[in-house]
Design a protein around this motif. Structure first.
Motif, PDB file in Angstrom:
ATOM      1  N   GLU A   1       0.827  -1.208   0.000  1.00  0.00           N
ATOM      2  CA  GLU A   1       0.000   0.000   0.000  1.00  0.00           C
ATOM      3  C   GLU A   1       0.861   1.258   0.000  1.00  0.00           C
ATOM      4  OE1 GLU A   1      -2.446  -0.534   3.394  1.00  0.00           O
ATOM      5  OE2 GLU A   1      -3.758  -2.025   2.437  1.00  0.00           O
ATOM      6  N   GLN A   2       1.956   1.243   0.747  1.00  0.00           N
ATOM      7  CA  GLN A   2       2.856   2.398   0.772  1.00  0.00           C
ATOM      8  C   GLN A   2       3.488   2.632  -0.597  1.00  0.00           C
ATOM      9  OE1 GLN A   2       5.574   1.386   3.915  1.00  0.00           O
ATOM     10  NE2 GLN A   2       4.087   1.802   5.545  1.00  0.00           N
ATOM     11  N   GLU A   3       3.899   1.556  -1.250  1.00  0.00           N
ATOM     12  CA  GLU A   3       4.503   1.692  -2.575  1.00  0.00           C
ATOM     13  C   GLU A   3       3.484   2.193  -3.594  1.00  0.00           C
ATOM     14  OE1 GLU A   3       6.328  -1.950  -3.655  1.00  0.00           O
ATOM     15  OE2 GLU A   3       8.004  -1.718  -2.257  1.00  0.00           O
ATOM     16  N   GLU A   4       2.264   1.683  -3.514  1.00  0.00           N
ATOM     17  CA  GLU A   4       1.227   2.129  -4.444  1.00  0.00           C
ATOM     18  C   GLU A   4       0.908   3.606  -4.234  1.00  0.00           C
ATOM     19  OE1 GLU A   4      -1.948  -0.561  -3.695  1.00  0.00           O
ATOM     20  OE2 GLU A   4      -1.276  -2.028  -5.190  1.00  0.00           O
ATOM     21  N   ALA A   5       0.864   4.033  -2.960  1.00  0.00           N
ATOM     22  CA  ALA A   5       0.593   5.442  -2.672  1.00  0.00           C
ATOM     23  C   ALA A   5       1.716   6.325  -3.202  1.00  0.00           C
ATOM     24  CB  ALA A   5       0.430   5.639  -1.166  1.00  0.00           C
ATOM     25  N   ALA A   6       2.959   5.878  -3.020  1.00  0.00           N
ATOM     26  CA  ALA A   6       4.102   6.655  -3.508  1.00  0.00           C
ATOM     27  C   ALA A   6       4.083   6.754  -5.031  1.00  0.00           C
ATOM     28  CB  ALA A   6       5.403   6.014  -3.036  1.00  0.00           C
TER      29      ALA A   6
END
Length: 244
Positions: free
Chosen positions: A228-233
């Protein structure tokens, strides 16, 4: 009125009142009585299959203990590919994984005469490979190289947990697994890559089932967080590029 009263209640020989039960009530209650028996039957079936597998392993190990190299070759053909996948996913290095598998199989050959049919052969091999992998991970630097991860895991390996990943996120999940603490990564590999039953996976890691279940839950949550963090970034980077 007497007919209605007779349909709803009647007296037995001792004068006790018995409640009339509509046939539909009997039909509704039947599954509740069947469920425990069905569950027991399934448990007995699983136990029977596990016992049969242990007996088959024992018969094979008796041949190996007698020095039958053909039997050992059959054993390797069955166990080596799966064990290699486990070690490769744990170490993220195919060459090291193959060394671990070779050492585990050599130990099995050397200890064949002392083999006791207390567990599945695959479980014993995973236990040995797990300890060997942990020893290698402890000797490494903290950083883990994930460049070779794509070559060591099959594209369909994470298919056992479709709720956790989507088919087009295989590479992202692999990278997330490589960022997990060693024990969390191994817990996921045992459950979703090797598809070991929870009791066997816990045995491999030398912990109780409840502890393994908690470890696996933490690992799953962490994988989701990383993705989720990578997708948000990536989303933020895309928006900045679009505005620019």
């Amino acid at each position: 009125m007497s007919m209605i009263r007779g349909a709803t209640a009647r007296s037995d020989a001792d004068g006790q009142r018995l409640r009339y039960r509509h046939p539909a009530e009997t039909r509704r209650s039947a599954p509740d009585a069947v469920r425990p028996a069905r569950g027991e039957a399934l448990a007995q079936s699983d136990e029977s299959r596990n016992r049969a597998a242990i007996e088959a392993d024992h018969a094979l190990m008796q041949e190996v203990a007698a020095g039958d190299r053909g039997a050992f070759a059959r054993l390797m053909a069955i166990e080596a590919p799966r064990l290699t996948r486990f070690a490769a996913a744990t170490l993220t290095d195919l060459a090291e994984a193959e060394e671990v598998v070779q050492e585990a199989l050599v130990r099995l050959w050397q200890q064949a005469e002392a083999w006791q049919p207390n567990a599945r052969l695959a479980t014993w091999l995973h236990q040995v490979a797990y300890r060997l992998c942990i020893d290698r991970l402890r000797r490494r630097r903290p950083q883990i190289d994930i460049d070779g991860l794509d070559d060591t895991l099959e594209d369909d390996a994470p298919r056992a947990d479709q709720e956790m990943i989507r088919a087009d996120d295989v590479r992202r999940v692999r990278a997330a697994l490589a960022r997990l603490p060693d024990r969390q990564r191994i817990a996921i590999v045992l459950s979703h890559f090797q598809e070991l039953p929870q009791a066997e996976a816990a045995s491999v890691m030398a912990i109780g089932e409840h502890a393994y279940e908690s470890l696996l839950a933490r690992a799953r949550r962490r994988v989701r967080q990383i993705i989720e963090q990578e997708e948000a970034a990536e989303g933020e980077a895309f928006e900045k590029g679009a505005r620019g």
